[in-house]
Every structure is written in C-alpha cells, then in structure tokens.
Design a protein around this motif. Structure first.
Motif, PDB file in Angstrom:
ATOM      1  N   ALA A  37       4.805   2.971  -9.629  1.00 50.27           N
ATOM      2  CA  ALA A  37       3.363   2.793  -9.445  1.00 50.27           C
ATOM      3  C   ALA A  37       2.752   2.047 -10.627  1.00 50.27           C
ATOM      4  O   ALA A  37       1.855   1.211 -10.450  1.00 50.27           O
ATOM      5  CB  ALA A  37       2.688   4.151  -9.266  1.00 50.27           C
ATOM      6  N   LYS A  56       0.487  -4.218  -3.828  1.00 47.86           N
ATOM      7  CA  LYS A  56      -0.276  -3.173  -3.125  1.00 47.86           C
ATOM      8  C   LYS A  56       0.659  -2.290  -2.309  1.00 47.86           C
ATOM      9  O   LYS A  56       0.511  -1.062  -2.298  1.00 47.86           O
ATOM     10  CB  LYS A  56      -1.325  -3.801  -2.216  1.00 47.86           C
ATOM     11  N   ALA A  57       1.621  -2.906  -1.621  1.00 42.95           N
ATOM     12  CA  ALA A  57       2.573  -2.130  -0.824  1.00 42.95           C
ATOM     13  C   ALA A  57       3.404  -1.219  -1.717  1.00 42.95           C
ATOM     14  O   ALA A  57       3.642  -0.049  -1.383  1.00 42.95           O
ATOM     15  CB  ALA A  57       3.472  -3.065  -0.032  1.00 42.95           C
ATOM     16  N   VAL A  60       1.233   1.735  -2.799  1.00 42.81           N
ATOM     17  CA  VAL A  60       1.038   2.698  -1.709  1.00 42.81           C
ATOM     18  C   VAL A  60       2.304   3.514  -1.469  1.00 42.81           C
ATOM     19  O   VAL A  60       2.250   4.748  -1.346  1.00 42.81           O
ATOM     20  CB  VAL A  60       0.597   1.967  -0.409  1.00 42.81           C
ATOM     21  N   ILE A  61       3.456   2.844  -1.420  1.00 43.48           N
ATOM     22  CA  ILE A  61       4.711   3.562  -1.172  1.00 43.48           C
ATOM     23  C   ILE A  61       4.995   4.557  -2.287  1.00 43.48           C
ATOM     24  O   ILE A  61       5.339   5.716  -2.027  1.00 43.48           O
ATOM     25  CB  ILE A  61       5.880   2.567  -1.001  1.00 43.48           C
ATOM     26  N   GLY A  63       2.847   5.923  -4.292  1.00 48.06           N
ATOM     27  CA  GLY A  63       1.851   6.987  -4.201  1.00 48.06           C
ATOM     28  C   GLY A  63       2.203   8.015  -3.140  1.00 48.06           C
ATOM     29  O   GLY A  63       2.063   9.228  -3.358  1.00 48.06           O
ATOM     30  N   ILE A  64       2.678   7.545  -2.000  1.00 50.58           N
ATOM     31  CA  ILE A  64       3.103   8.459  -0.932  1.00 50.58           C
ATOM     32  C   ILE A  64       4.270   9.309  -1.399  1.00 50.58           C
ATOM     33  O   ILE A  64       4.320  10.518  -1.156  1.00 50.58           O
ATOM     34  CB  ILE A  64       3.446   7.670   0.347  1.00 50.58           C
TER      35      ILE A  64
END
Length: 80
Positions: A37, A56-57, A60-61, A63-64
């Motif tokens: 991240a 961005k991807a 997000v990944i 973060g998930i």
C-alpha cells in the motif's frame, strides 16, 4: 506496477491464510500488504494523472487484504 503485483501476491497469500491452521500467518501478511500500500501511495504521488490506474488498483487490493487479514485475526483470536 510493483504495487499491483505485490497486491496480487498478498491476495493469494490471504486466501491461503483463510485455512484455520495457517491463519497465524496473517500476522506477517498485514505488514507485507502495508508495504504494498505504501508503494502504491508513492506511485500515486509521483505519476501523471493519466497513468495512475495500476497504483490505484494496487492500493485497493492491498487495502482489502489488510482489512480481511485483520478481520480473520479477530475471528480466530489472533492465533488460529
């Protein structure tokens, strides 16, 4: 690009860590995804606006993955 690949590796590791006996590896997974991240955040800061999709991807990944790993540790009491 690095953060996206890092996030995909973290996602694969997360799926393996959902197995009850291997759940303790989430303690290692959280810092691993946090580094991904951070790499994504740096990528967002230093790229032009039209080329930020991969960063961005990756953000997000990762973060998930961090969210699910913390949730999984909460379910197992931090051990299982």
């Amino acid at each position: 690009m690095i953060s996206l690949v890092w996030g995909i590796l973290a996602m694969i590791w997360m799926v393996l860590a959902l197995v009850p006996v291997i759940g303790i590896t989430n303690w290692l997974l959280i810092p691993f995804a946090a580094v991904g991240a951070i790499i994504a955040a740096v990528g967002l800061l230093f790229t032009r606006s039209g080329r930020r999709g991969r960063a961005k991807a990756g953000l997000v990944i990762n973060g998930i993955v961090i969210f699910v790993a913390i949730w999984r540790l909460g379910l197992g009491g931090g051990l299982i």
